[in-house]
Enzyme design. Structure first.
Site, PDB file in Angstrom:
ATOM      1  N   ASP A  48      38.786  21.178  98.943  1.00  0.00           N
ATOM      2  CA  ASP A  48      39.998  21.983  99.462  1.00  0.00           C
ATOM      3  C   ASP A  48      39.532  23.335 100.179  1.00  0.00           C
ATOM      4  O   ASP A  48      40.021  23.380 100.956  1.00  0.00           O
ATOM      5  CB  ASP A  48      40.706  22.089  98.095  1.00  0.00           C
ATOM      6  CG  ASP A  48      42.433  22.622  98.467  1.00  0.00           C
ATOM      7  OD1 ASP A  48      42.373  22.712  99.495  1.00  0.00           O
ATOM      8  OD2 ASP A  48      42.880  22.930  97.575  1.00  0.00           O
ATOM      9  N   GLY A 133      36.094  15.592  91.021  1.00  0.00           N
ATOM     10  CA  GLY A 133      35.200  16.838  90.823  1.00  0.00           C
ATOM     11  C   GLY A 133      35.978  17.656  89.725  1.00  0.00           C
ATOM     12  O   GLY A 133      35.788  17.253  88.601  1.00  0.00           O
ATOM     13  N   TYR A 135      38.443  17.915  88.885  1.00  0.00           N
ATOM     14  CA  TYR A 135      39.621  17.398  87.913  1.00  0.00           C
ATOM     15  C   TYR A 135      38.951  16.274  86.858  1.00  0.00           C
ATOM     16  O   TYR A 135      39.854  15.520  86.265  1.00  0.00           O
ATOM     17  CB  TYR A 135      40.725  16.460  88.831  1.00  0.00           C
ATOM     18  CG  TYR A 135      41.872  17.542  89.256  1.00  0.00           C
ATOM     19  CD1 TYR A 135      41.686  18.830  89.066  1.00  0.00           C
ATOM     20  CD2 TYR A 135      42.806  17.176  89.973  1.00  0.00           C
ATOM     21  CE1 TYR A 135      42.652  20.046  89.462  1.00  0.00           C
ATOM     22  CE2 TYR A 135      43.679  17.990  90.611  1.00  0.00           C
ATOM     23  CZ  TYR A 135      43.959  19.404  90.252  1.00  0.00           C
ATOM     24  OH  TYR A 135      44.767  20.229  90.608  1.00  0.00           O
TER      25      TYR A 135
HETATM   26  P1  ADP Z   1      39.391  17.340  92.551  1.00  0.00           P
HETATM   27  O1  ADP Z   1      40.111  18.672  92.213  1.00  0.00           O
HETATM   28  O2  ADP Z   1      40.279  16.320  93.154  1.00  0.00           O
HETATM   29  O3  ADP Z   1      38.516  16.988  91.640  1.00  0.00           O
HETATM   30  P2  ADP Z   1      37.094  18.572  94.071  1.00  0.00           P
HETATM   31  O4  ADP Z   1      37.154  19.126  95.397  1.00  0.00           O
HETATM   32  O5  ADP Z   1      36.668  19.284  93.078  1.00  0.00           O
HETATM   33  O6  ADP Z   1      38.698  17.743  93.741  1.00  0.00           O
HETATM   34  O7  ADP Z   1      36.143  17.273  94.295  1.00  0.00           O
HETATM   35  C1  ADP Z   1      36.516  16.057  94.916  1.00  0.00           C
HETATM   36  C2  ADP Z   1      35.330  15.353  95.353  1.00  0.00           C
HETATM   37  O8  ADP Z   1      35.060  15.895  96.682  1.00  0.00           O
HETATM   38  C3  ADP Z   1      34.330  15.493  94.732  1.00  0.00           C
HETATM   39  O9  ADP Z   1      33.554  14.269  94.457  1.00  0.00           O
HETATM   40  C4  ADP Z   1      33.074  16.621  95.474  1.00  0.00           C
HETATM   41  O10 ADP Z   1      31.836  16.461  95.176  1.00  0.00           O
HETATM   42  C5  ADP Z   1      33.631  16.052  96.784  1.00  0.00           C
HETATM   43  N1  ADP Z   1      33.612  17.288  97.826  1.00  0.00           N
HETATM   44  C6  ADP Z   1      33.435  18.560  97.829  1.00  0.00           C
HETATM   45  N2  ADP Z   1      33.133  19.011  98.938  1.00  0.00           N
HETATM   46  C7  ADP Z   1      33.139  18.072  99.942  1.00  0.00           C
HETATM   47  C8  ADP Z   1      33.185  17.954 101.131  1.00  0.00           C
HETATM   48  N3  ADP Z   1      32.960  19.194 101.999  1.00  0.00           N
HETATM   49  N4  ADP Z   1      33.042  16.862 101.854  1.00  0.00           N
HETATM   50  C9  ADP Z   1      33.458  15.567 101.034  1.00  0.00           C
HETATM   51  N5  ADP Z   1      33.493  15.496  99.665  1.00  0.00           N
HETATM   52  C10 ADP Z   1      33.338  16.973  99.236  1.00  0.00           C
END
Ligand code: ADP
Length: 185
Positions: A48, A133, A135
């Site tokens: 995000d 991530g 969550y």
């Molecule tokens: P959530 O709150 O839904 O768990 P996160 O952003 O913490 O969301 O993580 C969701 C996934 O996105 C994780 O596997 C994380 O490693 C991955 N992630 C983080 N940054 C990026 C990025 N720039 N591109 C692709 N995936 C990413």
């Protein structure tokens, strides 16, 4: 030779192409990238934060007008400075041990996002590993739901031609690739 004997069947099965890559979703030149947002839609960490940083402040301004998004639903915005024309924001479930409808809510994210994409003439779309991530969703179980739900949903959405599952790290890549193979290659 009787007439019509050489007629080639013209029934075409139109299936979306599913693939797994490792990298940064903000760099992808697809019609839409998916944001694993929180229910405020006002930005956060992880993917995000990366999407808002790359898209620029106009994305947050548009998100403010949306008045949030319940878990499992999806909302469309423009992509602003991203190579992707659109962002679809979806809110994954927080993992609470597995008995709080997490699987159903995660499947809803993929289904609602793909349906919203098809309604907006989006042909190519890239997903991060939603909820895996902060969550805390177990990544193997999440990958299985991602691939299965996407296969089922895109079978009824011929407009969706390409779905990319983006792994940020090597381990996530291995997990998503295994789920891709298991669910049909
Ligand atoms: P959530 O709150 O839904 O768990 P996160 O952003 O913490 O969301 O993580 C969701 C996934 O996105 C994780 O596997 C994380 O490693 C991955 N992630 C983080 N940054 C990026 C990025 N720039 N591109 C692709 N995936 C990413």
């Amino acid at each position: 030779m009787s007439e019509g004997a050489s007629t080639v069947p013209r029934v075409q099965s139109i299936m979306a192409e599913l693939s797994v890559i490792q990298g940064d979703i903000t760099k992808l030149n697809v019609d839409a990238i998916v944001n694993a947002a929180n229910s405020t839609l006002l930005g956060g960490g992880g993917v995000d934060g990366a999407i808002h940083a790359a898209a620029g402040p106009d994305l947050l301004a548009e998100c403010r007008k949306l008045d949030g998004c319940p878990t499992g639903e999806a909302r469309l915005t423009r992509g602003y400075r991203l190579p992707a024309k659109h962002v679809i924001h979806t809110v994954g479930p927080i993992w609470r041990g597995g008995d709080a409808k997490e699987a159903q809510l995660l499947a809803n994210c993929y289904r609602n996002t793909l349906e919203l994409a098809a309604q907006n003439d989006i042909h190519s779309i890239a997903f991060p590993a939603i909820s895996t991530g902060v969550y805390g969703y177990p990544p193997e179980a999440a990958a299985e739901i991602a691939l299965r739900t996407t296969r089922e949903t895109t079978a009824g959405l011929p407009k969706i031609q390409s779905v990319v599952f983006v792994a940020f790290q090597a381990q996530a890549y291995t997990i998503l690739e295994a789920a891709l193979d298991r669910t049909g290659g």
